[in-house]
Design a protein around this motif. Structure first.
Motif, short mmCIF file in Angstrom:
data_model
loop_
_atom_site.label_atom_id
_atom_site.label_comp_id
_atom_site.label_asym_id
_atom_site.label_seq_id
_atom_site.Cartn_x
_atom_site.Cartn_y
_atom_site.Cartn_z
N MET A 1 0.85 -1.19 0.00
CA MET A 1 0.00 0.00 0.00
C MET A 1 0.88 1.24 0.00
N LYS A 2 0.72 2.09 -0.98
CA LYS A 2 1.55 3.30 -1.03
C LYS A 2 0.97 4.39 -0.16
N SER A 3 1.84 5.34 0.22
CA SER A 3 1.41 6.43 1.08
C SER A 3 0.34 7.27 0.41
N SER A 4 -0.61 7.78 1.24
CA SER A 4 -1.66 8.64 0.68
C SER A 4 -1.19 10.07 0.51
N GLN A 5 0.06 10.37 0.87
CA GLN A 5 0.56 11.73 0.73
C GLN A 5 0.49 12.19 -0.72
N SER A 6 0.64 11.26 -1.67
CA SER A 6 0.76 11.65 -3.07
C SER A 6 -0.44 11.27 -3.91
N VAL A 7 -1.55 10.84 -3.27
CA VAL A 7 -2.70 10.40 -4.05
C VAL A 7 -3.93 11.19 -3.67
N LYS A 8 -4.88 11.20 -4.60
CA LYS A 8 -6.18 11.78 -4.32
C LYS A 8 -7.13 10.63 -4.04
N PHE A 9 -8.04 10.83 -3.11
CA PHE A 9 -8.92 9.73 -2.72
C PHE A 9 -10.38 10.16 -2.82
N ASP A 10 -11.21 9.14 -2.95
CA ASP A 10 -12.66 9.34 -2.96
C ASP A 10 -13.21 8.96 -1.59
N VAL A 11 -14.43 9.43 -1.32
CA VAL A 11 -15.13 9.04 -0.09
C VAL A 11 -16.38 8.28 -0.48
N VAL A 12 -16.48 7.04 -0.02
CA VAL A 12 -17.59 6.16 -0.41
C VAL A 12 -18.19 5.51 0.83
N PRO A 13 -19.44 5.04 0.75
CA PRO A 13 -20.07 4.37 1.90
C PRO A 13 -19.61 2.94 2.08
N TYR A 14 -19.99 2.37 3.22
CA TYR A 14 -19.55 1.03 3.62
C TYR A 14 -19.84 -0.02 2.56
N ASP A 15 -21.01 0.02 1.94
CA ASP A 15 -21.41 -1.02 1.00
C ASP A 15 -20.60 -1.02 -0.29
N GLN A 16 -19.75 -0.01 -0.48
CA GLN A 16 -18.93 0.06 -1.70
C GLN A 16 -17.47 -0.32 -1.44
N VAL A 17 -17.16 -0.82 -0.25
CA VAL A 17 -15.78 -1.22 0.04
C VAL A 17 -15.75 -2.70 0.44
N ASP A 18 -14.57 -3.27 0.44
CA ASP A 18 -14.38 -4.67 0.83
C ASP A 18 -14.42 -4.78 2.35
N SER A 19 -15.33 -5.60 2.89
CA SER A 19 -15.50 -5.70 4.34
C SER A 19 -14.27 -6.26 5.03
N THR A 20 -13.47 -7.07 4.33
CA THR A 20 -12.23 -7.57 4.92
C THR A 20 -11.22 -6.45 5.07
N ASP A 21 -11.19 -5.52 4.10
CA ASP A 21 -10.32 -4.35 4.21
C ASP A 21 -10.76 -3.47 5.38
N VAL A 22 -12.06 -3.39 5.61
CA VAL A 22 -12.59 -2.63 6.75
C VAL A 22 -12.08 -3.24 8.05
N LEU A 23 -12.16 -4.55 8.15
CA LEU A 23 -11.69 -5.24 9.35
C LEU A 23 -10.21 -4.97 9.57
N GLU A 24 -9.40 -5.07 8.51
CA GLU A 24 -7.97 -4.83 8.63
C GLU A 24 -7.69 -3.41 9.12
N LEU A 25 -8.39 -2.43 8.54
CA LEU A 25 -8.19 -1.03 8.94
C LEU A 25 -8.51 -0.84 10.42
N ASN A 26 -9.60 -1.43 10.89
CA ASN A 26 -10.02 -1.26 12.28
C ASN A 26 -9.08 -1.97 13.25
N LEU A 27 -8.57 -3.13 12.85
CA LEU A 27 -7.62 -3.83 13.72
C LEU A 27 -6.29 -3.08 13.78
#
Length: 323
Positions: A1-27
């Protein structure tokens, strides 16, 4: 995963992301197991959550940040009024935290405005770096938590109340008691009928932490309290008369055979009862509820006046804030 310093990001709701990635982020960020199953449970049981559940900062399918959105029921001087709540705010360790938090807050505020809410709140610690970012986004301290610590041998333990862990109907009894004794109060004086069952199911109340307080056959109150290594920690105490708070804590101390006791104090009458029983003066903790007005012309002072903050009529518990 590259640093977010150099990227632009979108903001999306829970149902549009991978739930396993959500778990990893929270842990990684919170050590909190927000599994797909737990997220589904919260969405099913908790009527306070937004339809979107949560917002995520995403770039090329990589998650950089999270904010859960709530509408929290409160009672103002004009009657029932929901306010916004943001919970489980976090960023990936490799993220540009400041930019991501600022963007997630901005998007969260817009969701709240579209839902007709006038204020946003966050339960946070003033010790955390994120607190400074909330200040940058013009959040103001509204409620600062206080606690008191005492050696049990040094306080009055005379009581006519009895403490017990409840049976299967304990959550219902505590909920009914809260509804009955919160009538006419301001602030967080409105809870879903199954509130305690919800808090237990989602892990906000640990197993065995709910206690009922009895005066003979009459329910005199309840407490959310933990006992660890000889220390009794009373996180929430609700009694029919705050003047009896010290007797309620004494019942908990005697039942658990505690050596030390720490009580979260949010009410001046409760504090007075403890002082009369020999407890030290409560001191502020790092925990704070911060608030931001979402509409022009409103201020944090309006929030305080609207909900009776600073008066004996104001009700508050960390359990009523966003997860």
């Amino acid at each position: 995963m590259k640093s977010s310093q150099s990227v632009k990001f979108d903001v999306v709701p829970y149902d549009q992301v991978d739930s396993t990635d959500v778990l990893e982020l929270n842990l990684l960020s919170l050590d909190y197991p927000l599994t797909p199953e737990r997220a589904a449970l919260i969405r099913r049981l908790d009527p306070r959550t937004f339809p979107c559940f949560a917002l995520y900062a995403v770039e090329k399918s990589s998650l950089y940040g999270q904010a859960l959105l709530y509408r929290l029921p409160m009672i103002s001087k004009d009657g029932p009024e929901d306010v916004g709540g943001i919970g489980l705010m976090c960023t990936h360790p490799r993220a540009n935290t400041h930019a991501i938090v600022a963007r997630l807050l901005e998007e969260s505020h817009e969701y709240m405005r579209q839902a007709g809410l006038k204020f946003s709140t966050i339960w946070t610690s003033r010790l955390k770096a994120s607190y400074r970012q909330y200040q940058d986004s013009r959040y103001i301290d509204a409620v600062t938590s206080s606690t008191v610590l005492a050696r049990c041998a040094n306080v009055n333990l005379i009581t006519d109340l009895a403490a017990e862990r409840p049976g299967s109907r304990g959550s219902d009894l505590a909920g009914e008691f809260y509804q009955r004794t919160s009538k006419g109060r301001l602030g967080f004086a409105s809870r879903h009928p199954r509130f305690f069952s919800l808090m237990t199911a989602t892990g906000e109340i640990r197993p065995g932490s709910l206690w009922l307080l009895w005066d003979g056959d009459a329910l005199a109150g309840y407490a959310v309290a933990r006992f660890e290594e000889g220390v009794l920690k009373v996180d929430e105490l609700r009694v029919s008369d705050n003047n009896t708070a010290a007797r309620a804590v004494a019942a908990l101390i005697l039942k658990t055979e505690s050596i030390y006791v720490q009580v979260s104090v949010q009410n001046p009458i409760l504090a007075s009862s403890l002082l009369e029983a020999g407890y030290p003066t409560p001191v502020p903790s790092w925990n704070s509820l911060v608030v931001k007005p979402l509409l022009p012309g409103l201020s944090a002072e309006d929030f305080a006046l609207r909900f009776g903050i600073g008066t004996g009529n104001f009700l508050f518990s960390y359990l009523d804030t966003a997860l």
